[in-house]
Design an enzyme around this catalytic site. Structure first.
Site, PDB file in Angstrom:
ATOM      1  CB  CYS A  84      60.345  19.928  45.350  1.00 36.93           C
ATOM      2  SG  CYS A  84      61.063  20.678  46.813  1.00 36.93           S
ATOM      3  CB  CYS A 133      63.237  16.682  48.906  1.00 40.55           C
ATOM      4  SG  CYS A 133      61.750  17.447  49.527  1.00 40.55           S
ATOM      5  CG  ASP A 160      88.492   0.628  13.756  1.00 38.13           C
ATOM      6  OD1 ASP A 160      89.619   0.931  13.353  1.00 38.13           O
ATOM      7  OD2 ASP A 160      88.144  -0.546  13.982  1.00 38.13           O
ATOM      8  CG  ASP A 206      86.668  -3.774  17.832  1.00 38.86           C
ATOM      9  OD1 ASP A 206      87.205  -3.119  18.747  1.00 38.86           O
ATOM     10  OD2 ASP A 206      87.296  -4.553  17.098  1.00 38.86           O
ATOM     11  CG  ASP A 259      89.029   0.443  17.837  1.00 39.77           C
ATOM     12  OD1 ASP A 259      90.140   0.631  17.342  1.00 39.77           O
ATOM     13  OD2 ASP A 259      88.117  -0.156  17.250  1.00 39.77           O
TER      14      ASP A 259
END
Length: 763
Positions: A55, A58, A459, A657, A661
């Site tokens: 769980c 743990c 862009d 791209d 950028d």
């Protein structure tokens, strides 16, 4: 830095020794400061398979012990995958340090090796078969005990009512089939924490040992059926959970299944089939029609059409010739060709995509940290509530039996399994579904952040537009359209300017034969001169025509009209007379307008950013329906514009791209890279859209919103179920068996709810 006592740097050894106050600083803080200064601290990363976690308590425990190790900078333990990823400062630490720490915490561990999916599948099937086997035996032993309860309520006494007979049936369920819970509880407590196993072991042991006491003293009230049925139901929950968890990582298996198993290489002049693992860079590989391309490479001989739909989602095959790149796992449709292997193993595009998806599936969304913090204190709190419930019933109600049943019901109903599975299962399915649709999401935090986006900056070049100039208009005043195009193309054949190349490409498309010029030179900033078939030809802008005293006033309106449409007008004069205009433009991508409409429907404000002049920028913006235009912005100033929009209180997504950028992508809250999943694009952006289709931005945001909705639903049910269940159990309204069934099925319901994301479809 505040908290650093001393720092000694050895230039020759390239090591820094830092003494610091661990109360004020972590090693991660020191690494960040070194990197901000412009240097690199080598960070190692390893993935470990951890067994025995049941769980969220743990996974939180394992994270805690690993984070205590000096030199560890980041730990991420994923309960749904049973994996832990450790990032550490390379040097003195080894994998064994992490293994030993995890073992001391009570879990078994092994280093993850690049194993085949078949082995992983086998391990999962072994676990499922073991759970099935235990569940069947547990059911067969528990059914008589369950039946005895009804006979007892009806006042019918038979062999099933005998205490010793019930003890004989319940004991193997409690200690053989239930051994996993005792073992888990022991390791958890020894490691200094408490998890689900502690609650199950305590609850069932209380019912079991109280029943033994009653058998010995001769009181005919037994609760063997409660302890046995709780264990049986929890095993059923674990079995269903294992089956469902296997389905959450199907996306990775599907991607791995795309890989070719063998490659046909040229060795000593002969074709030889070898396993794909044995291919080395530089091998020449032969691919026939219908075969999978084994690795990434470059065609050296032949041509074909290749189905790249697995990578781009585009069903139309792409034509390939010598010099073109091919990608591993794509399918050769028609011709036979030879190519040179350039990327193998983990460097191939497919391997990088698989790694990206695996990392994303193993990452944590910020919303999960809340669940982790709560689950860390949840189990001790529940044990406390259970003890108080027992004391109140026993001291106030004077009813030991009811006190015990209510206390056991509290322990069982409150197991935080669902809490630990709520977020990672949804993240796994969400990121996997994205990958299937060509949307690569780097991690859970990016998937979460994308749903908050309310402003997006696109862009222009290569994102909204194709990034390749095309001839849009050929206007003629003398000669005819084809002759103007032919003469212009011959003149521009020697030019390297992109606009000139667009004219040459247009002429080639029409099948025109382009002879050589008799004379040619470029006129920088103005245009070109050429002598063709004894004709003096100038092609360029207004300045060139003015310099050559060529009258253009009568076409000024036409030039302005073209420019208003975002086109560049190239003026052509033949023998000192204006003979034509060729308009060239970077054309809008096919689905850009549709994508921008989709973003606006999601309530997102759309901006366009470009280095173009305002007139051209606004012309493109009008075509796609964008009102907010940021024109004449140099690449280095794009990030400043992103920061300005963020400063207005908006959550900003940036789409570019992924190369020029990169600063803007990094500055945005979420960066989207348009492209074919190149290394640079993947590195710069949080989300990579492989197909280069702007509509995938809409799909990515929709997927993010649906995933977050699913996570919130999961957390609501996990929290709500425990919050409502604990008081009901404490007040005596819940039988421990019903509590066991509800607890087991809460985990299953959370995983099943996450699996609903598989229905997500790209429209």
């Amino acid at each position: 830095m505040e908290g650093v006592n001393s720092a000694i740097v050895n230039l020759i050894a390239e090591k820094a020794t830092v003494e610091y106050d661990s109360e004020k600083l972590s090693i991660g803080d020191i690494v960040v400061r070194v990197e901000k200064t412009g240097y690199q601290v080598p960070i190692g990363k390893t993935t470990l398979n951890i067994e025995g976690m049941t769980c969220a308590a743990c996974s939180a425990r394992v994270e805690k012990v690993l984070n205590r190790i000096q030199g560890v900078t980041n730990v991420n333990v994923n309960l749904a995958l049973n994996k832990g990823t450790v990032e550490y400062v390379e040097g003195d630490l080894t994998i064994d340090d992490f293994k030993n720490a995890i073992k001391k915490a009570g879990y078994s561990v092994r280093e993850e090796i690049d194993e085949s999916i078949d082995r992983e599948k086998e391990a999962r099937e072994r676990e499922i078969n073991k759970l099935k086997y235990l569940f069947i035996i547990s059911t067969l032993l528990s059914l008589p005990l369950f039946s005895a309860m009804f006979f007892h309520m009806a006042g019918v006494h038979n062999i099933l009512s005998n205490g010793y007979f019930q003890l004989a049936l319940a004991t193997p369920v409690q200690f053989v089939i239930g051994y996993r819970f005792y073992k888990g509880a022991y390791h958890s407590l020894r490691g200094g924490g408490a998890n689900m196993d502690v609650l199950v072991a305590m609850g069932t042991s209380a019912a079991y040992f109280y029943s033994i006491y009653n058998v010995i003293v001769g009181v005919p009230d037994y609760y063997f059926e409660a302890s046995a049925v709780i264990i049986t139901l929890i095993l059923l929950g674990k079995l269903l959970e294992a089956l469902a968890k296997g389905r959450t990582s199907e996306a990775i298996k599907r991607l791995m299944g795309l890989q070719a198993k063998t490659a046909r290489i040229i060795k000593n002049g002969e074709e030889v089939d070898i396993p794909i693992e044995d291919v080395v860079v530089g091998d020449i590989i032969v691919v026939r029609p219908g075969e999978k391309i084994p690795v990434d490479g470059k065609i050296v001989e032949g041509n074909s059409s290749v189905d790249e739909s697995m990578l781009t989602g585009e069903s139309i095959p792409v034509d390939k010739k010598a010099g073109d790149e091919v990608i591993g796992a794509t399918i050769n449709k028609f011709g036979t060709f030879r190519f040179e292997a350039t990327k193998i193993g983990k460097d191939t595009a497919l391997a990088q995509i698989i790694k990206l998806v695996e990392d994303a599936q193993g990452s944590k969304a910020p919303v999960q940290r809340l669940a982790d913090q709560i689950s860390g204190v949840f189990v001790p709190a529940v044990v406390g509530i259970s003890a108080i419930t027992f004391l109140i019933w026993y001291l106030v109600g004077k009813d030991f039996t009811q006190a015990l049943i209510s206390a056991v019901a509290v322990l069982v109903i409150a197991c935080p399994c669902a809490l630990g599975l709520a977020t990672p299962t949804a993240i796994m399915v969400g990121t996997g579904k994205g990958a299937e649709n060509g949307i690569l999401i780097k991690g859970g935090e990016h998937l979460e952040r994308a749903h908050k986006i309310n402003a997006i900056v696109l862009d222009k070049t290569g994102t909204i537009t194709k990034g390749e100039p095309e001839v849009t208009d050929v206007i003629f005043f003398e000669y005819d359209e084809d002759e103007i195009l032919r003469l212009s193309a011959i003149a521009e054949k020697n030019s390297e300017h992109p606009l000139g190349q667009a004219i040459v490409e247009k002429a080639k498309e029409k099948g025109m034969v382009l002879e050589d010029t008799e004379d040619f030179y470029a006129i920088p900033g103005h245009g070109i001169y050429a002598l063709i078939e004894d004709k003096t030809i100038y092609i360029g802008n207004r300045k060139l025509m003015k310099d050559k005293a060529i009258e253009i006033s009568h076409v000024e309106d036409k030039i302005s009209e073209l420019e208003d449409e975002g086109k560049t007008a190239m003026l052509i004069s033949i023998d000192n007379k204006l003979s034509g205009i060729i308009a060239v433009a970077d054309t809008v991508k096919e689905h850009s307008k549709e994508a921008i409409e989709g973003l606006m429907k999601l309530g997102i404000e759309v901006y366009m950013i470009t280095g173009d002049n305002e007139r051209t920028a606004k012309a493109i913006a009008r075509q796609v329906g964008i009102d907010n235009v940021l024109a004449e912005v140099l690449p280095e100033h794009k990030a400043e514009n992103i920061e300005r929009i963020k400063g207005e209180g908006k959550v900003v997504g940036m789409v570019g791209d992924g190369i020029n950028d990169a600063p803007a992508l990094a500055a945005a809250d979420t960066g989207f890279a348009i492209g074919t999943g190149t290394d640079v694009a993947m590195e710069a952006a949080d989300i990579t859209l492989i197909k280069g289709d702007l509509r995938d931005i809409v799909h990515a945001i929709e997927l993010s919103r649906k995933t977050m909705r699913t996570i919130k639903q999961n957390l609501f049910w996990a929290f709500g179920y425990n919050t409502a269940g604990i008081p009901l159990a404490a007040l005596g309204y819940l039988n421990p068996m019903i509590a066991g069934a509800a607890m087991a099925f809460s985990s299953v319901s959370v995983v099943s709810n996450s699996l609903r994301l598989k229905r997500f479809k790209v429209k």
